[in-house]
Scaffold this motif. Structure first.
Motif, PDB file in Angstrom:
ATOM      1  N   ALA A  86       4.078   1.004  -5.381  1.00  0.00           N
ATOM      2  CA  ALA A  86       3.313   0.735  -4.774  1.00  0.00           C
ATOM      3  C   ALA A  86       1.858  -0.627  -5.382  1.00  0.00           C
ATOM      4  O   ALA A  86       1.799  -1.738  -4.920  1.00  0.00           O
ATOM      5  CB  ALA A  86       1.610   1.636  -5.293  1.00  0.00           C
ATOM      6  N   GLU A  87       2.240  -0.978  -6.795  1.00  0.00           N
ATOM      7  CA  GLU A  87       1.075  -2.570  -7.059  1.00  0.00           C
ATOM      8  C   GLU A  87       2.112  -3.318  -6.955  1.00  0.00           C
ATOM      9  O   GLU A  87       1.568  -4.423  -6.089  1.00  0.00           O
ATOM     10  CB  GLU A  87       1.969  -2.851  -8.235  1.00  0.00           C
ATOM     11  CG  GLU A  87       1.130  -1.701  -9.454  1.00  0.00           C
ATOM     12  CD  GLU A  87       1.520  -1.871 -11.421  1.00  0.00           C
ATOM     13  OE1 GLU A  87       2.289  -2.583 -11.734  1.00  0.00           O
ATOM     14  OE2 GLU A  87       1.396  -0.757 -12.479  1.00  0.00           O
ATOM     15  N   GLN A  89       3.308  -3.314  -3.171  1.00  0.00           N
ATOM     16  CA  GLN A  89       3.060  -4.040  -2.093  1.00  0.00           C
ATOM     17  C   GLN A  89       1.760  -4.379  -2.542  1.00  0.00           C
ATOM     18  O   GLN A  89       1.342  -5.293  -1.073  1.00  0.00           O
ATOM     19  CB  GLN A  89       3.469  -1.959  -1.674  1.00  0.00           C
ATOM     20  CG  GLN A  89       4.852  -1.627  -1.382  1.00  0.00           C
ATOM     21  CD  GLN A  89       5.536  -2.383  -0.491  1.00  0.00           C
ATOM     22  OE1 GLN A  89       6.390  -2.911  -1.241  1.00  0.00           O
ATOM     23  NE2 GLN A  89       5.510  -2.809   0.584  1.00  0.00           N
ATOM     24  N   GLU A  90       1.038  -3.604  -3.125  1.00  0.00           N
ATOM     25  CA  GLU A  90      -0.207  -4.481  -3.242  1.00  0.00           C
ATOM     26  C   GLU A  90      -0.473  -6.224  -3.607  1.00  0.00           C
ATOM     27  O   GLU A  90      -0.763  -6.689  -2.824  1.00  0.00           O
ATOM     28  CB  GLU A  90      -1.611  -3.996  -4.128  1.00  0.00           C
ATOM     29  CG  GLU A  90      -2.474  -4.204  -4.546  1.00  0.00           C
ATOM     30  CD  GLU A  90      -3.552  -3.467  -4.104  1.00  0.00           C
ATOM     31  OE1 GLU A  90      -3.628  -2.391  -3.676  1.00  0.00           O
ATOM     32  OE2 GLU A  90      -4.921  -4.766  -3.543  1.00  0.00           O
ATOM     33  N   ARG A  91       0.778  -6.595  -4.372  1.00  0.00           N
ATOM     34  CA  ARG A  91       0.267  -7.716  -5.126  1.00  0.00           C
ATOM     35  C   ARG A  91       1.065  -8.908  -4.008  1.00  0.00           C
ATOM     36  O   ARG A  91       0.618  -9.931  -4.397  1.00  0.00           O
ATOM     37  CB  ARG A  91       0.907  -7.635  -6.262  1.00  0.00           C
ATOM     38  CG  ARG A  91       1.442  -8.783  -6.879  1.00  0.00           C
ATOM     39  CD  ARG A  91       3.198  -8.893  -8.097  1.00  0.00           C
ATOM     40  NE  ARG A  91       3.662  -9.846  -8.498  1.00  0.00           N
ATOM     41  CZ  ARG A  91       4.340 -10.065  -9.408  1.00  0.00           C
ATOM     42  NH1 ARG A  91       5.176  -8.968  -9.696  1.00  0.00           N
ATOM     43  NH2 ARG A  91       5.163 -10.762  -9.570  1.00  0.00           N
ATOM     44  N   GLY A  94      -1.028  -7.367   0.254  1.00  0.00           N
ATOM     45  CA  GLY A  94      -2.300  -6.393   0.385  1.00  0.00           C
ATOM     46  C   GLY A  94      -2.483  -5.322   0.655  1.00  0.00           C
ATOM     47  O   GLY A  94      -3.772  -4.903   1.180  1.00  0.00           O
ATOM     48  N   LEU A  95      -1.621  -4.615   0.538  1.00  0.00           N
ATOM     49  CA  LEU A  95      -1.172  -2.880   1.022  1.00  0.00           C
ATOM     50  C   LEU A  95      -1.759  -2.233  -0.091  1.00  0.00           C
ATOM     51  O   LEU A  95      -1.105  -1.807  -0.954  1.00  0.00           O
ATOM     52  CB  LEU A  95       0.390  -2.619   1.002  1.00  0.00           C
ATOM     53  CG  LEU A  95       0.589  -2.962   2.643  1.00  0.00           C
ATOM     54  CD1 LEU A  95       1.867  -2.657   2.313  1.00  0.00           C
ATOM     55  CD2 LEU A  95      -0.212  -2.498   3.801  1.00  0.00           C
ATOM     56  N   HIS A  96      -2.305  -0.816  -0.018  1.00  0.00           N
ATOM     57  CA  HIS A  96      -3.229  -0.306  -0.788  1.00  0.00           C
ATOM     58  C   HIS A  96      -2.651   0.914  -0.626  1.00  0.00           C
ATOM     59  O   HIS A  96      -3.046   1.933   0.729  1.00  0.00           O
ATOM     60  CB  HIS A  96      -4.397   0.178  -0.656  1.00  0.00           C
ATOM     61  CG  HIS A  96      -5.757  -1.016  -0.406  1.00  0.00           C
ATOM     62  ND1 HIS A  96      -5.268  -2.880  -2.089  1.00  0.00           N
ATOM     63  CD2 HIS A  96      -6.388  -1.872   0.361  1.00  0.00           C
ATOM     64  CE1 HIS A  96      -6.537  -3.002  -1.094  1.00  0.00           C
ATOM     65  NE2 HIS A  96      -6.128  -3.295   0.433  1.00  0.00           N
ATOM     66  N   THR A 229       1.979  -4.534   7.701  1.00  0.00           N
ATOM     67  CA  THR A 229       0.923  -5.125   7.096  1.00  0.00           C
ATOM     68  C   THR A 229       0.380  -5.187   8.898  1.00  0.00           C
ATOM     69  O   THR A 229      -1.145  -5.593   8.451  1.00  0.00           O
ATOM     70  CB  THR A 229       0.903  -6.546   6.448  1.00  0.00           C
ATOM     71  OG1 THR A 229       2.007  -7.708   7.252  1.00  0.00           O
ATOM     72  CG2 THR A 229       1.383  -6.056   5.199  1.00  0.00           C
ATOM     73  N   TRP A 234       0.684   0.437  10.131  1.00  0.00           N
ATOM     74  CA  TRP A 234       0.252   1.345   8.887  1.00  0.00           C
ATOM     75  C   TRP A 234       0.920   2.731   8.870  1.00  0.00           C
ATOM     76  O   TRP A 234       1.452   3.746   9.080  1.00  0.00           O
ATOM     77  CB  TRP A 234      -0.708   1.030   8.405  1.00  0.00           C
ATOM     78  CG  TRP A 234      -0.937   2.396   7.307  1.00  0.00           C
ATOM     79  CD1 TRP A 234      -1.067   3.163   6.895  1.00  0.00           C
ATOM     80  CD2 TRP A 234      -0.108   2.026   5.909  1.00  0.00           C
ATOM     81  NE1 TRP A 234      -0.685   3.890   5.998  1.00  0.00           N
ATOM     82  CE2 TRP A 234      -0.424   3.609   5.410  1.00  0.00           C
ATOM     83  CE3 TRP A 234       1.293   1.488   5.461  1.00  0.00           C
ATOM     84  CZ2 TRP A 234       0.225   3.339   3.793  1.00  0.00           C
ATOM     85  CZ3 TRP A 234       1.893   1.812   4.295  1.00  0.00           C
ATOM     86  CH2 TRP A 234       1.682   2.981   3.499  1.00  0.00           C
TER      87      TRP A 234
END
Ligand code: GLN
Length: 399
Positions: A86-87, A89-91, A94-96, A229, A234
């Motif tokens: 998850a981190e 994909q966010e890093r 930008g996906l939460h 994205t 999504w």
């Protein structure tokens, strides 16, 4: 041969692996690696690196084994890896993601693909759209699931799909559009308008997008863009990746699927009866890898770009025409000027002729479309520089 009922025949036939006598052949990668071992040729066939990946990742696996992380992990994956995915994909994108609901750990991308397609496909009326040439497991799994494979051709030399071909392939029977970007075997990275059109078509025909992004960090011209994205994507996209290529651990088979919780749960329902779980000690190690600094990620792309350039120059000097890949381990070359008319025969002779093993592109195509790829050969660049140099000089000497 004894008649054995079951889905094996459909699966092997889907992958084009049934011989005239009904016997099952090994995959092209196994066959070509065996040929390399037999002849002592340099193996630029099967895509695996010949060097170890980051020491932190290897050490984390050793540590885990030494500390008793050797029993079944939780069915979805260990919480630390779910969080690390998850981190990541966010890093990078930008996906939460909710690590407890939107992420599932699998036995490599291969199991993720199998579980996803088995989960989504309802029956023989369902169609799965793939881009051809395609990674060998796609056709096998679509056949195993009992659906119909519909292909969109990617053509030499840039291997971008024609948007009209794409529009023709997707319809109301399309259950899933399976996108491999960066693409094996061609090294293509899809143009923005292709990605946009995939999303538009999936929305129009209520299809699920399944992406295979195992080469996400091996891109040469700028950041990778996951389809998930894009606006509207999504809710209908399952994104698949794995640690094999990024961390040079292809034998560990730690992969993952991310997406909306209901779709991920559907995949979990199938996955838990395929492997249930795998790789308890490798899961924390891949979590460590996913948290490595930006320098690591820049370095692996830079190093592979250098190798791509070296391989491309060597192939050109040896008389091949070369399609310059924008990502992945692979470079496709046209061997026509070297007298090739049948890529499969050319690759079977290449170890004898030049001491090098490569993979015919025809192995990634349906029988009806093989003529289009009849002189094209895939070479892997994920080898040490001195190995690529030696392969280049052998190929040049064999002209
Ligand atoms: N993905 C690797 C390739 O394309 C091989 C994987 C396999 O042997 N199944 O060469």
């Amino acid at each position: 041969m004894r008649h054995i009922p079951g889905a094996w025949h459909r699966t092997a036939a889907g992958a084009g692996l049934v011989g005239a006598d009904g016997s099952i052949r090994p995959t092209i990668f196994a066959e070509m690696s065996a040929l390399a071992a037999e002849t002592g040729a340099i193996n630029l066939g099967q895509g695996f690196p010949d060097e170890d990946g980051p020491v932190e990742v290897l050490e984390a696996a050793r540590e885990a084994i030494a500390h008793g992380v050797n029993q079944y992990p939780p069915g979805r994956g260990i919480p630390d890896l779910l969080s690390a995915v998850a981190e990541h994909q966010e890093r990078f994108y930008g996906l939460h993601l909710d690590p407890a609901r939107d992420v599932l750990v699998t036995a490599g991308a291969t199991e993720a693909l199998a579980a996803t397609l088995l989960a989504l496909i309802d029956g023989s009326d369902d169609e799965v759209v793939v881009f051809e040439p395609y990674y060998d497991s796609y056709a096998a799994v679509v056949a195993l699931a009992g659906a119909r494979l519909v292909t969109v051709p990617l053509r030499w030399p840039d291997f971008q799909p024609d948007l009209d071909d794409l529009r023709r392939a997707v319809g109301d029977r399309t259950r899933a559009i399976l996108v491999n970007d960066p693409h094996n075997p061609t090294g293509a990275v899809f143009a923005a308008e292709v990605r946009d059109e995939i999303v538009r078509l999936a929305e129009r025909h209520d299809a699920i997008i399944v992406t295979d992004e195992v080469y996400e960090h091996l891109v040469f011209d700028g950041p990778h863009v996951p389809i998930a994205t894009l606006p509207g994507a999504w809710d209908r996209t399952l994104t698949i990746s794995s640690g094999g290529k990024t961390f040079s651990t292809t034998g560990w088979k730690i992969g993952w699927v991310t997406g909306p919780a209901d779709l991920v749960s559907a995949v979990l329902a199938v996955k838990q009866f395929l492997t249930y779980v795998n790789g308890s000690a490798f899961q924390p190690a891949i979590a460590t890898g996913l948290r490595l600094g930006d320098g690591f990620y820049r370095r692996i792309a830079d190093e592979l770009r250098t190798k791509r350039d070296l391989l491309g120059a060597g192939l050109r000097a040896a008389g091949f025409e070369v399609s310059t890949p924008a990502g992945s381990y692979f470079t496709v070359a046209d061997a026509r000027r070297l007298g090739a008319t049948d890529a499969s025969a050319f690759c079977r002779e290449l170890p004898e002729r030049a001491g090098v093993v490569a993979i015919p592109l025809t192995a990634f195509a349906t029988p009806g479309r093989r003529a289009e790829y009849a002189t094209l050969v895939r070479f892997a660049a994920c080898k040490r520089v001195e190995v690529l140099e030696e392969a280049a000089s052998r190929l040049a000497a064999a002209q």
